[in-house]
Design a protein around this motif. Structure first.
Motif, PDB file in Angstrom:
ATOM      1  N   TYR A 195       0.811  -1.216   0.000  1.00  0.00           N
ATOM      2  CA  TYR A 195       0.000   0.000   0.000  1.00  0.00           C
ATOM      3  C   TYR A 195       0.849   1.273   0.000  1.00  0.00           C
ATOM      4  CZ  TYR A 195       1.137  -0.176   4.974  1.00  0.00           C
ATOM      5  OH  TYR A 195       1.815  -0.230   6.166  1.00  0.00           O
ATOM      6  N   LYS A 196       2.160   1.159  -0.090  1.00  0.00           N
ATOM      7  CA  LYS A 196       3.040   2.330  -0.082  1.00  0.00           C
ATOM      8  C   LYS A 196       3.549   2.616  -1.489  1.00  0.00           C
ATOM      9  CE  LYS A 196       4.733   2.204   4.685  1.00  0.00           C
ATOM     10  NZ  LYS A 196       4.384   3.610   4.995  1.00  0.00           N
ATOM     11  N   ASN A 197       3.722   3.895  -1.783  1.00  0.00           N
ATOM     12  CA  ASN A 197       4.187   4.309  -3.104  1.00  0.00           C
ATOM     13  C   ASN A 197       5.651   3.950  -3.320  1.00  0.00           C
ATOM     14  OD1 ASN A 197       1.756   5.450  -4.004  1.00  0.00           O
ATOM     15  ND2 ASN A 197       2.164   7.329  -2.868  1.00  0.00           N
ATOM     16  N   ARG A 198       5.998   3.688  -4.578  1.00  0.00           N
ATOM     17  CA  ARG A 198       7.359   3.331  -4.950  1.00  0.00           C
ATOM     18  C   ARG A 198       8.132   4.583  -5.361  1.00  0.00           C
ATOM     19  NH1 ARG A 198       4.793  -0.941  -3.023  1.00  0.00           N
ATOM     20  NH2 ARG A 198       5.162  -2.914  -4.061  1.00  0.00           N
ATOM     21  N   TYR A 199       9.428   4.593  -5.008  1.00  0.00           N
ATOM     22  CA  TYR A 199      10.333   5.675  -5.393  1.00  0.00           C
ATOM     23  C   TYR A 199      11.495   5.073  -6.182  1.00  0.00           C
ATOM     24  CZ  TYR A 199       7.706   8.402  -2.000  1.00  0.00           C
ATOM     25  OH  TYR A 199       6.689   9.034  -1.317  1.00  0.00           O
ATOM     26  N   PHE A 200      11.846   5.733  -7.268  1.00  0.00           N
ATOM     27  CA  PHE A 200      12.817   5.200  -8.227  1.00  0.00           C
ATOM     28  C   PHE A 200      14.187   5.825  -7.978  1.00  0.00           C
ATOM     29  CE2 PHE A 200      14.789   4.827 -12.421  1.00  0.00           C
ATOM     30  CZ  PHE A 200      14.529   3.501 -12.707  1.00  0.00           C
ATOM     31  N   ILE A 212      -0.261   4.632 -10.479  1.00  0.00           N
ATOM     32  CA  ILE A 212      -1.386   4.902  -9.586  1.00  0.00           C
ATOM     33  C   ILE A 212      -0.872   5.050  -8.149  1.00  0.00           C
ATOM     34  CG2 ILE A 212      -3.539   3.962  -8.660  1.00  0.00           C
ATOM     35  CD1 ILE A 212      -3.894   2.530 -11.336  1.00  0.00           C
ATOM     36  N   CYS A 213      -1.420   6.017  -7.442  1.00  0.00           N
ATOM     37  CA  CYS A 213      -1.035   6.243  -6.047  1.00  0.00           C
ATOM     38  C   CYS A 213      -1.527   5.075  -5.207  1.00  0.00           C
ATOM     39  CB  CYS A 213      -1.628   7.568  -5.552  1.00  0.00           C
ATOM     40  SG  CYS A 213      -1.201   7.964  -3.844  1.00  0.00           S
ATOM     41  N   ARG A 214      -0.602   4.317  -4.664  1.00  0.00           N
ATOM     42  CA  ARG A 214      -0.969   3.138  -3.884  1.00  0.00           C
ATOM     43  C   ARG A 214      -1.647   3.519  -2.568  1.00  0.00           C
ATOM     44  NH1 ARG A 214       1.474  -1.827  -5.085  1.00  0.00           N
ATOM     45  NH2 ARG A 214       2.649  -1.792  -7.023  1.00  0.00           N
ATOM     46  N   LYS A 267      13.380   0.263  -7.433  1.00  0.00           N
ATOM     47  CA  LYS A 267      12.245   0.843  -6.739  1.00  0.00           C
ATOM     48  C   LYS A 267      12.356   0.564  -5.245  1.00  0.00           C
ATOM     49  CE  LYS A 267       9.021   0.572 -10.605  1.00  0.00           C
ATOM     50  NZ  LYS A 267       7.755  -0.019 -11.111  1.00  0.00           N
ATOM     51  N   PHE A 268      12.066   1.600  -4.455  1.00  0.00           N
ATOM     52  CA  PHE A 268      12.147   1.502  -3.004  1.00  0.00           C
ATOM     53  C   PHE A 268      10.866   2.028  -2.373  1.00  0.00           C
ATOM     54  CE2 PHE A 268      16.501   1.645  -4.461  1.00  0.00           C
ATOM     55  CZ  PHE A 268      17.159   0.748  -3.646  1.00  0.00           C
ATOM     56  N   VAL A 269      10.705   1.715  -1.083  1.00  0.00           N
ATOM     57  CA  VAL A 269       9.559   2.166  -0.301  1.00  0.00           C
ATOM     58  C   VAL A 269      10.074   2.791   0.987  1.00  0.00           C
ATOM     59  CG1 VAL A 269       7.548   1.389   1.005  1.00  0.00           C
ATOM     60  CG2 VAL A 269       7.972   0.460  -1.243  1.00  0.00           C
ATOM     61  N   LEU A 270       9.521   3.944   1.347  1.00  0.00           N
ATOM     62  CA  LEU A 270       9.891   4.611   2.597  1.00  0.00           C
ATOM     63  C   LEU A 270       9.181   3.933   3.759  1.00  0.00           C
ATOM     64  CD1 LEU A 270       9.942   8.428   1.806  1.00  0.00           C
ATOM     65  CD2 LEU A 270      11.795   7.116   2.812  1.00  0.00           C
ATOM     66  N   ILE A 271       9.935   3.493   4.767  1.00  0.00           N
ATOM     67  CA  ILE A 271       9.364   2.798   5.926  1.00  0.00           C
ATOM     68  C   ILE A 271       9.937   3.402   7.207  1.00  0.00           C
ATOM     69  CG2 ILE A 271       8.971   0.649   4.680  1.00  0.00           C
ATOM     70  CD1 ILE A 271      11.522  -0.459   5.961  1.00  0.00           C
ATOM     71  N   ASP A 272       9.330   3.043   8.324  1.00  0.00           N
ATOM     72  CA  ASP A 272       9.788   3.458   9.656  1.00  0.00           C
ATOM     73  C   ASP A 272       9.917   4.976   9.769  1.00  0.00           C
ATOM     74  OD1 ASP A 272       9.916   0.780  10.284  1.00  0.00           O
ATOM     75  OD2 ASP A 272      12.055   0.626   9.850  1.00  0.00           O
ATOM     76  N   ASN A 273       8.826   5.662   9.397  1.00  0.00           N
ATOM     77  CA  ASN A 273       8.784   7.138   9.489  1.00  0.00           C
ATOM     78  C   ASN A 273       9.881   7.803   8.679  1.00  0.00           C
ATOM     79  OD1 ASN A 273       6.536   7.158  11.201  1.00  0.00           O
ATOM     80  ND2 ASN A 273       7.828   6.869  13.006  1.00  0.00           N
ATOM     81  N   ALA A 319      13.164   0.462   1.814  1.00  0.00           N
ATOM     82  CA  ALA A 319      13.092  -0.983   1.578  1.00  0.00           C
ATOM     83  C   ALA A 319      13.033  -1.256   0.079  1.00  0.00           C
ATOM     84  CB  ALA A 319      11.878  -1.580   2.277  1.00  0.00           C
ATOM     85  N   LEU A 320      13.841  -2.200  -0.373  1.00  0.00           N
ATOM     86  CA  LEU A 320      13.917  -2.559  -1.793  1.00  0.00           C
ATOM     87  C   LEU A 320      12.728  -3.447  -2.169  1.00  0.00           C
ATOM     88  CD1 LEU A 320      15.616  -2.524  -4.438  1.00  0.00           C
ATOM     89  CD2 LEU A 320      16.749  -4.573  -3.596  1.00  0.00           C
TER      90      LEU A 320
END
Length: 367
Positions: free
Chosen positions: A106-111, A265-267, A116-122, A127-128
């Motif tokens: 449910y989190k957006n991907r960043y390139f 699409i915005c997850r 592609k990565f995801v921002l986690i833990d505030n 995360a890859l």
């Protein structure tokens, strides 16, 4: 005395002969076993020679076929020989990536740097979620192929052996001291949380819009409905007609937000029904399945709550007040031809204020 000695010598001589006979028999057995093993080894050598000849013939055929294939198809055949199933090798890093993709769907991907990565833990870690390089298609087998560090929003994230990039230095200390609590995704999605003691934040102003308002366009008659009933730029999907500049509804629930068709699409909006960025979000605000658009198939299966087809047109009786701040373009509907508008901008008026205030203004003229 002499007779006793001769008898003992005869007995010893007989025993010696028996031992010699036993030794000779064992030698014969060992020789036979060696011959059998040698024959087996020779048979195995013959089989290996036959297999090697078959492999050589296949390689010769493949090289002959590759010579006939054009250059762009040579790369495909090389990838097929390296990995015939076109699937990345299952390693510990690959398992970790697949876990991240399932956990943070449910989190957006960043390139960054082709991955592609995801921002986690505030925001303290990245995360890859890419199993291969997005540009070259090379599978990710180990953390050596990943970059050493990533710079995002003036913060440096350092690589770890698990493929996750974490903050290092004073930035991490500042984020930990802030003690920000993540919002409860279940409360945001449905307006309620079943947990008696939830460690996440429950913000009543941060709820998804009622589905009956989106589908039918009239007020919800359910008195026990926990969803939000005020459409805003954060919980309302983007207006499809505004994208082609054909939205003439005064009471439009949907957000007037210009988007690119190729943008993902915005997850957060698709799965949670709410996006903190609103109109400034670079992704598409829609309830279409992001997995279907990104991977060509839905990885969540029956658990996916998103739409896998286009919806029909609906009539709305409520208005999204955030659209009043968006610049609208009004064209002359009674113009004889479209050529009159193409030459100059005299037939176009930019409306920044709400329509109700402009209608009372004597200087306002509708073309």
């Amino acid at each position: 005395m002499w007779s006793q000695r001769t008898e003992e010598e005869e007995i010893l001589g007989n025993e010696m002969q028996k031992l010699q006979n036993q030794i000779e028999q064992q030698k014969k057995l060992l020789n036979q076993m060696l011959k059998v093993k040698q024959s087996k080894m020779e048979n195995q050598k013959m089989r290996l020679a036959q297999l090697s000849s078959l492999v050589k013939n296949q390689r010769i055929k493949e090289t002959g076929e590759n010579a006939k294939i054009s250059k762009p198809q040579k790369k495909k055949t090389a990838m097929q020989r390296m990995n015939p199933t076109h699937q990345p090798l299952i390693t510990t890093l690959m398992k970790h990536i697949l876990k991240n993709r399932k956990k943070y769907y449910y989190k957006n991907r960043y390139f960054f740097n082709g991955y592609k990565f995801v921002l986690i833990d505030n925001g303290t870690a990245l995360a890859l979620v890419s199993t291969h390089h997005e540009l070259t298609g090379k599978p990710v087998t180990d953390a050596i192929s990943l970059p050493l560090f990533i710079v995002y929003s003036r913060r440096t994230y350092v690589k770890t052996p698990s493929g996750t990039f974490t903050l290092d230095g004073p930035d991490k200390i500042k984020l930990k001291k802030s003690n920000t609590i993540d919002n409860c995704i279940f409360f945001t999605r449905s307006g309620c949380c079943t947990k008696q003691v939830c460690p996440f934040k429950h913000d009543p102003q941060r709820k998804s819009l009622c589905p009956s308002l989106i589908k039918h366009g009239f007020e919800c008659k359910n008195k026990n409905c926990h969803y939000s009933h005020t459409p805003t730029q954060f919980n309302s999907p983007s207006c499809k007609f505004y994208q082609i500049k054909q939205c003439n509804k005064e009471n439009c629930i949907f957000t007037h937000k210009l988007e690119n068709e190729k943008s993902p699409i915005c997850r957060e909006f698709a799965y949670n029904g709410y996006c903190d960025d609103g109109i400034s979000c670079k992704f598409t605000h829609s309830f279409q399945c992001p997995e279907l658009k990104e991977y060509g198939r839905c990885l969540l299966g029956t658990k996916c709550s998103c739409i896998h087809h286009e919806d029909n047109k609906t009539k709305n009786s409520l208005r999204n007040k955030d659209n009043d701040k968006v610049i609208q373009i009004v064209y002359d509907k009674n113009s004889e031809s479209d050529d009159s508008c193409s030459g100059s901008d005299d037939n176009v008026e930019l409306i920044v204020e709400p329509l109700d205030t402009l209608e009372g203004n004597s200087d306002y003229v509708r073309f």
